[in-house]
Design a protein around this motif. Structure first.
Motif, mmCIF file in Angstrom:
data_model
loop_
_atom_site.group_PDB
_atom_site.id
_atom_site.type_symbol
_atom_site.label_atom_id
_atom_site.label_comp_id
_atom_site.label_asym_id
_atom_site.label_seq_id
_atom_site.Cartn_x
_atom_site.Cartn_y
_atom_site.Cartn_z
ATOM 1 N N ASP A 1 1.112 -1.306 -0.241
ATOM 2 C CA ASP A 1 -0.704 -0.130 -0.344
ATOM 3 C C ASP A 1 0.614 0.528 0.079
ATOM 4 O O ASP A 1 0.532 2.278 -0.704
ATOM 5 C CB ASP A 1 -1.063 0.213 1.152
ATOM 6 C CG ASP A 1 -1.980 -1.208 1.177
ATOM 7 O OD1 ASP A 1 -1.913 -1.890 0.025
ATOM 8 O OD2 ASP A 1 -2.759 -1.415 1.843
ATOM 9 N N LYS B 1 0.610 4.660 -2.342
ATOM 10 C CA LYS B 1 0.211 5.903 -1.995
ATOM 11 C C LYS B 1 2.044 7.075 -2.100
ATOM 12 O O LYS B 1 1.606 7.835 -2.732
ATOM 13 C CB LYS B 1 0.085 5.751 -0.829
ATOM 14 C CG LYS B 1 -0.444 5.149 0.140
ATOM 15 C CD LYS B 1 -0.879 4.966 1.659
ATOM 16 C CE LYS B 1 -2.387 3.944 1.444
ATOM 17 N NZ LYS B 1 -2.877 4.031 2.926
ATOM 18 N N GLU C 1 -2.928 5.902 -4.912
ATOM 19 C CA GLU C 1 -3.437 4.812 -3.654
ATOM 20 C C GLU C 1 -4.533 4.980 -3.721
ATOM 21 O O GLU C 1 -5.769 4.011 -3.358
ATOM 22 C CB GLU C 1 -3.884 6.599 -3.091
ATOM 23 C CG GLU C 1 -4.675 6.822 -2.836
ATOM 24 C CD GLU C 1 -3.608 8.697 -2.274
ATOM 25 O OE1 GLU C 1 -4.063 9.757 -2.668
ATOM 26 O OE2 GLU C 1 -2.029 8.143 -3.579
#
Length: 462
Positions: A115, A119, A124
């Motif tokens: 993740d 981002k 994201e």
């Protein structure tokens, strides 16, 4: 407004032209962020009389303005790498191949998606909805997808619905799969008594890929990977590469003043230009081996930067030992030196892989350049390793068929299918008596890049 502050207002510009209405979304810095267009109707009630509808024009203005509010990004349901897109078209299944995601999308076979990476680069959105847009079902190559071909795809392909479809591979990886697992018994090869990890698949065409596998992860500087199960399930893959190989040979041969003469003579003999060059080299070599013709001519092949093992896109090509001659002999020897340089590049990659922990004894070549006997022999002589050529030249297609065979259930594993479907066609052994000569040329090869870096340091210094 400071340079770092994000603009908060956006503006729509609309242009009504003769054939279409166009609109753009522009920020306060004048940067065009989105674009849309819509055709408008035209009528010609009689010759040289043209009419348009103001209502139609207004409707088109409404369409383009609405389209700006929802971008090619908000509307996108899924983002596919090409192999996964084709699998989806065939089956309607959105599952992704582990090969595509691990090698190209930063996916980890052990940990999944990261993740923080998405981002960090401002994407994201991909994390939302359990990674639905980029793949939340990831399958090893050869796994059967859904219920096979959909009725619609089957009709378009001329096959029956339900035919099994396998999770895919990238093309070069399919080539590696098509050659690396062949049964080599009875061919006098050192790798016969060694594990499959002793084999290096080289897929050589416009560019080249060097595929080596290992039971445990090996990190090789300048070589991509290790990627788990990205080619052969259960094995880690390292992927070296050369940015231009076949393209480089074409570039130097076609740019030589003697190329028109070469074309004419090759056409007169109904030969390819490279078959003609190979036979011409045999004519001019006299009593020495053909490779010795380049004793004074040396090439560094990174005309498009170095992918492996230096990973330096700033590097340039080099040729040393040029003369005033521009005849066919000169072209043939330059061609030979270029082929040798590519083989030295393979040796350079192998040495980096072995220094990191790989143990390689045999090369398995496929791709367009593997059809050139000079290219194959130079790779054997310069690396000192035997070269295995497949019975079927189109190894990428065989590799893809191996995946289909696994998906069908006819084989219990990819490894079993590889052993049954990959066949040895020809083995080319190195001329070990020429080893001393090629060791010397390899020393020059490494000096070329060393000197190039020195030149660059001089020119960039104060």
């Amino acid at each position: 407004m400071s340079g770092e502050e994000e603009p908060r207002s956006y503006y729509v510009g609309v242009d009504v032209g003769t054939g279409s209405v166009r609109a753009a979304l522009v920020d306060q810095r004048g940067v065009l962020l989105a674009f849309a267009d819509q055709p408008i109707k035209k009528w010609e009630p009689q010759f040289n009389h043209h009419e348009q509808s103001s209502e139609d024009i207004w409707a088109a203005c409404c369409v383009v303005t609405k389209n700006l509010r929802e971008t090619c990004w908000d509307k996108a349901g899924h983002f596919f790498d090409l192999p996964d897109f084709l699998s989806w078209k065939a089956t309607g299944v959105t599952a992704r191949s582990l090969c595509s995601l691990v090698c190209k999308w930063t996916y980890s076979a052990e940990k999944g998606w990261d993740d923080s990476f998405w981002k960090m680069i401002g994407l994201e959105d991909f994390v939302a909805d359990n990674y639905n847009k980029i793949g939340n079902q990831v399958l090893p190559p050869g796994t059967s997808l859904g219920s096979g071909l959909t009725p619609e795809a089957a009709k378009e392909l001329g096959l029956r619905p339900g035919v099994p479809v396998a999770a895919s591979l990238i093309d070069a990886h399919a080539g590696g799969l098509g050659v690396i697992g062949a049964d080599v018994r009875g061919h006098g090869l050192i790798c016969e008594g060694q594990p499959v990890t002793s084999r290096l698949a080289v897929i050589c065409g416009t560019s080249s890929c060097h595929m080596g596998i290992s039971k445990d992860p090996i990190f090789v500087p300048g070589v991509w990977g290790p990627y788990f199960s990205a080619m052969v399930p259960g094995f880690w893959l390292n992927e070296g590469g050369q940015s231009v190989t076949g393209k480089l040979i074409d570039h130097l041969v076609q740019g030589h003043p003697a190329f028109p003469e070469l074309q004419a003579k090759a056409t007169a003999r109904c030969q390819s230009i490279y078959a003609y060059l190979n036979s011409h080299l045999d004519l001019i070599k006299k009593t020495e081996p053909v490779g010795f013709l380049t004793v004074d001519l040396h090439v560094w092949p990174d005309f498009h930067g170095n992918r492996s093992p230096l990973a330096d896109l700033t590097l340039k090509g080099m040729v040393t030992g040029l003369k005033l001659s521009q005849d066919l002999d000169d072209l043939a020897i330059l061609y030979l030196a270029t082929v040798q340089a590519i083989a030295f590049g393979t040796r350079f990659i192998i040495e980096a892989m072995e220094a990191a922990g790989h143990s390689i004894s045999t090369l398995f070549l496929c791709g367009g350049l593997s059809k050139n006997p000079l290219f194959v022999q130079m790779h054997a002589d310069i690396t000192g390793m035997s070269v295995v050529l497949s019975q079927e030249v189109e190894s990428v297609l065989v590799g893809a068929a191996i995946l289909g065979a696994c998906a069908s259930g006819d084989f219990t594993s990819v490894q079993e299918a590889m052993a049954r479907m990959s066949k040895v066609g020809k083995v080319v052994f190195p001329r070990l008596e020429d080893k001393k000569y090629y060791d010397k040329k390899y020393q020059v090869f490494l000096k070329l890049v060393e000197h190039q870096k020195e030149y660059s340091a001089i020119m960039s210094g104060d």
